[in-house]
Design a protein around this motif. Structure first.
Motif, PDB file in Angstrom:
ATOM      1  N   VAL A  83       0.858  -1.184   0.000  1.00 18.10           N
ATOM      2  CA  VAL A  83       0.000   0.000   0.000  1.00 18.10           C
ATOM      3  C   VAL A  83       0.896   1.237   0.000  1.00 18.10           C
ATOM      4  O   VAL A  83       1.869   1.304   0.748  1.00 18.10           O
ATOM      5  CB  VAL A  83      -0.910  -0.006   1.252  1.00 18.10           C
ATOM      6  CG1 VAL A  83      -1.709   1.275   1.350  1.00 18.10           C
ATOM      7  CG2 VAL A  83      -1.843  -1.204   1.229  1.00 18.10           C
ATOM      8  N   ILE A  84       0.560   2.224  -0.808  1.00 22.30           N
ATOM      9  CA  ILE A  84       1.371   3.439  -0.896  1.00 22.30           C
ATOM     10  C   ILE A  84       1.581   4.064   0.481  1.00 22.30           C
ATOM     11  O   ILE A  84       2.703   4.336   0.872  1.00 22.30           O
ATOM     12  CB  ILE A  84       0.737   4.467  -1.854  1.00 22.30           C
ATOM     13  CG1 ILE A  84       0.711   3.904  -3.278  1.00 22.30           C
ATOM     14  CG2 ILE A  84       1.499   5.787  -1.810  1.00 22.30           C
ATOM     15  CD1 ILE A  84      -0.153   4.702  -4.251  1.00 22.30           C
ATOM     16  N   ALA A  85       0.497   4.292   1.227  1.00 17.01           N
ATOM     17  CA  ALA A  85       0.564   4.901   2.561  1.00 17.01           C
ATOM     18  C   ALA A  85       1.562   6.061   2.568  1.00 17.01           C
ATOM     19  O   ALA A  85       2.634   5.977   3.154  1.00 17.01           O
ATOM     20  CB  ALA A  85       0.932   3.852   3.601  1.00 17.01           C
ATOM     21  N   PRO A  86       1.211   7.175   1.936  1.00 21.12           N
ATOM     22  CA  PRO A  86       2.191   8.228   1.681  1.00 21.12           C
ATOM     23  C   PRO A  86       2.664   9.024   2.897  1.00 21.12           C
ATOM     24  O   PRO A  86       3.682   9.688   2.811  1.00 21.12           O
ATOM     25  CB  PRO A  86       1.465   9.156   0.705  1.00 21.12           C
ATOM     26  CG  PRO A  86       0.020   8.948   0.982  1.00 21.12           C
ATOM     27  CD  PRO A  86      -0.098   7.504   1.381  1.00 21.12           C
ATOM     28  N   TYR A  87       1.939   8.941   4.016  1.00 27.27           N
ATOM     29  CA  TYR A  87       2.271   9.813   5.147  1.00 27.27           C
ATOM     30  C   TYR A  87       2.906   9.050   6.306  1.00 27.27           C
ATOM     31  O   TYR A  87       2.386   8.022   6.759  1.00 27.27           O
ATOM     32  CB  TYR A  87       1.030  10.567   5.623  1.00 27.27           C
ATOM     33  CG  TYR A  87       0.399  11.362   4.508  1.00 27.27           C
ATOM     34  CD1 TYR A  87       1.091  12.416   3.915  1.00 27.27           C
ATOM     35  CD2 TYR A  87      -0.859  11.044   4.022  1.00 27.27           C
ATOM     36  CE1 TYR A  87       0.528  13.138   2.867  1.00 27.27           C
ATOM     37  CE2 TYR A  87      -1.425  11.769   2.982  1.00 27.27           C
ATOM     38  CZ  TYR A  87      -0.727  12.806   2.408  1.00 27.27           C
ATOM     39  OH  TYR A  87      -1.273  13.513   1.370  1.00 27.27           O
ATOM     40  N   GLN A  88       4.009   9.582   6.787  1.00 29.29           N
ATOM     41  CA  GLN A  88       4.756   8.972   7.881  1.00 29.29           C
ATOM     42  C   GLN A  88       3.891   8.793   9.131  1.00 29.29           C
ATOM     43  O   GLN A  88       3.938   7.746   9.768  1.00 29.29           O
ATOM     44  CB  GLN A  88       6.007   9.823   8.201  1.00 29.29           C
ATOM     45  CG  GLN A  88       6.852   9.295   9.352  1.00 29.29           C
ATOM     46  CD  GLN A  88       7.442   7.931   9.076  1.00 29.29           C
ATOM     47  OE1 GLN A  88       7.807   7.611   7.948  1.00 29.29           O
ATOM     48  NE2 GLN A  88       7.526   7.107  10.094  1.00 29.29           N
ATOM     49  N   ASP A  89       3.089   9.798   9.483  1.00 21.58           N
ATOM     50  CA  ASP A  89       2.292   9.694  10.707  1.00 21.58           C
ATOM     51  C   ASP A  89       1.245   8.579  10.611  1.00 21.58           C
ATOM     52  O   ASP A  89       0.963   7.905  11.597  1.00 21.58           O
ATOM     53  CB  ASP A  89       1.650  11.034  11.083  1.00 21.58           C
ATOM     54  CG  ASP A  89       0.696  11.588  10.034  1.00 21.58           C
ATOM     55  OD1 ASP A  89       0.782  11.209   8.847  1.00 21.58           O
ATOM     56  OD2 ASP A  89      -0.145  12.439  10.408  1.00 21.58           O
ATOM     57  N   SER A  90       0.710   8.346   9.429  1.00 23.04           N
ATOM     58  CA  SER A  90      -0.258   7.258   9.239  1.00 23.04           C
ATOM     59  C   SER A  90       0.414   5.903   9.431  1.00 23.04           C
ATOM     60  O   SER A  90      -0.109   5.018  10.113  1.00 23.04           O
ATOM     61  CB  SER A  90      -0.881   7.320   7.846  1.00 23.04           C
ATOM     62  OG  SER A  90      -1.617   8.507   7.664  1.00 23.04           O
ATOM     63  N   ARG A  91       1.597   5.744   8.824  1.00 19.84           N
ATOM     64  CA  ARG A  91       2.326   4.477   8.974  1.00 19.84           C
ATOM     65  C   ARG A  91       2.748   4.274  10.423  1.00 19.84           C
ATOM     66  O   ARG A  91       2.693   3.160  10.942  1.00 19.84           O
ATOM     67  CB  ARG A  91       3.534   4.436   8.034  1.00 19.84           C
ATOM     68  CG  ARG A  91       3.162   4.427   6.552  1.00 19.84           C
ATOM     69  CD  ARG A  91       4.367   4.154   5.652  1.00 19.84           C
ATOM     70  NE  ARG A  91       5.469   5.053   5.864  1.00 19.84           N
ATOM     71  CZ  ARG A  91       5.700   6.183   5.184  1.00 19.84           C
ATOM     72  NH1 ARG A  91       4.847   6.557   4.235  1.00 19.84           N
ATOM     73  NH2 ARG A  91       6.748   6.932   5.437  1.00 19.84           N
ATOM     74  N   GLU A  92       3.153   5.354  11.084  1.00 16.20           N
ATOM     75  CA  GLU A  92       3.587   5.250  12.481  1.00 16.20           C
ATOM     76  C   GLU A  92       2.424   4.835  13.382  1.00 16.20           C
ATOM     77  O   GLU A  92       2.606   4.068  14.316  1.00 16.20           O
ATOM     78  CB  GLU A  92       4.202   6.571  12.952  1.00 16.20           C
ATOM     79  CG  GLU A  92       4.857   6.488  14.305  1.00 16.20           C
ATOM     80  CD  GLU A  92       5.933   5.410  14.423  1.00 16.20           C
ATOM     81  OE1 GLU A  92       6.064   4.835  15.527  1.00 16.20           O
ATOM     82  OE2 GLU A  92       6.643   5.127  13.434  1.00 16.20           O
ATOM     83  N   ALA A  93       1.233   5.335  13.109  1.00 20.51           N
ATOM     84  CA  ALA A  93       0.052   4.938  13.890  1.00 20.51           C
ATOM     85  C   ALA A  93      -0.213   3.442  13.734  1.00 20.51           C
ATOM     86  O   ALA A  93      -0.573   2.762  14.703  1.00 20.51           O
ATOM     87  CB  ALA A  93      -1.165   5.752  13.455  1.00 20.51           C
TER      88      ALA A  93
END
Length: 178
Positions: A83-93
């Motif tokens: 999944v692209i998941a472009p934002y660091q904060d989203s992946r960190e969550a």
């Protein structure tokens, strides 16, 4: 019981995430592992239908995928998540959700340069963006925050799909997950 884990493959569109995930899934299944590939496009169609591509909607989409992946992983499945998941904060969550539940989480950055991705253009997104038919393409006119310290960085333009999948497999083996 088999040890589960979430293997999150993040990168630009057409970086090779899904191709690597399916190659790895085949190898893991042959060895008897329980494996699911949570493809971003399929998730958008079935689990996140109705979400757009705003930052908030992208975050919601990533959190939904992370929830399903963690649920599978804590129940002994190797959840491969291209999944692209472009934002660091989203992946960190998502990573924190896994840590809270004591579930293994591995982040793989498929670090294919945008020039190579646009040449591959698997879904024709880069061509549509260039023609002005599409806006908000991650890595072109919408941000992609590359992981600063992923568990593994793959430069798919410099190796075969099999070599890329083998490097992820080696990491999983090293951690007792494969």
């Amino acid at each position: 019981m088999t040890t589960g884990a979430t293997v999150w493959l993040t990168g630009l569109p057409s970086a090779g995430k899904t191709t690597i995930a399916h190659e790895l899934a085949g190898r893991l299944r042959t060895e008897g592992h329980r494996v699911e590939v949570l493809d971003g496009d399929e998730i958008r169609e079935f689990l996140s239908a109705g979400l757009g591509f705003s930052r908030e909607d992208r975050h919601t989409n990533v959190q939904r995928i992370g929830f399903v992946a963690e649920l599978l992983a804590r129940n002994g499945v190797l959840a491969l998540v291209p999944v692209i998941a472009p934002y660091q904060d989203s992946r960190e969550a998502v990573r924190k959700r896994h840590q809270t539940n004591g579930t293994a989480y591995v982040e793989i950055h498929v670090a294919t340069p945008v020039e190579v991705c646009s040449e591959r253009d698997v879904k024709g997104l880069y061509a549509k963006q260039a023609a002005g038919e599409l806006t908000g393409l991650t890595g072109v006119d919408d941000p992609y925050e590359a992981p600063e310290s992923p568990d593994l960085r793959i430069e798919s333009q410099n190796q075969t799909v099999q070599e890329s999948a083998a490097s992820v497999y080696a990491l999983l083996s090293e951690r007792g997950l494969a």
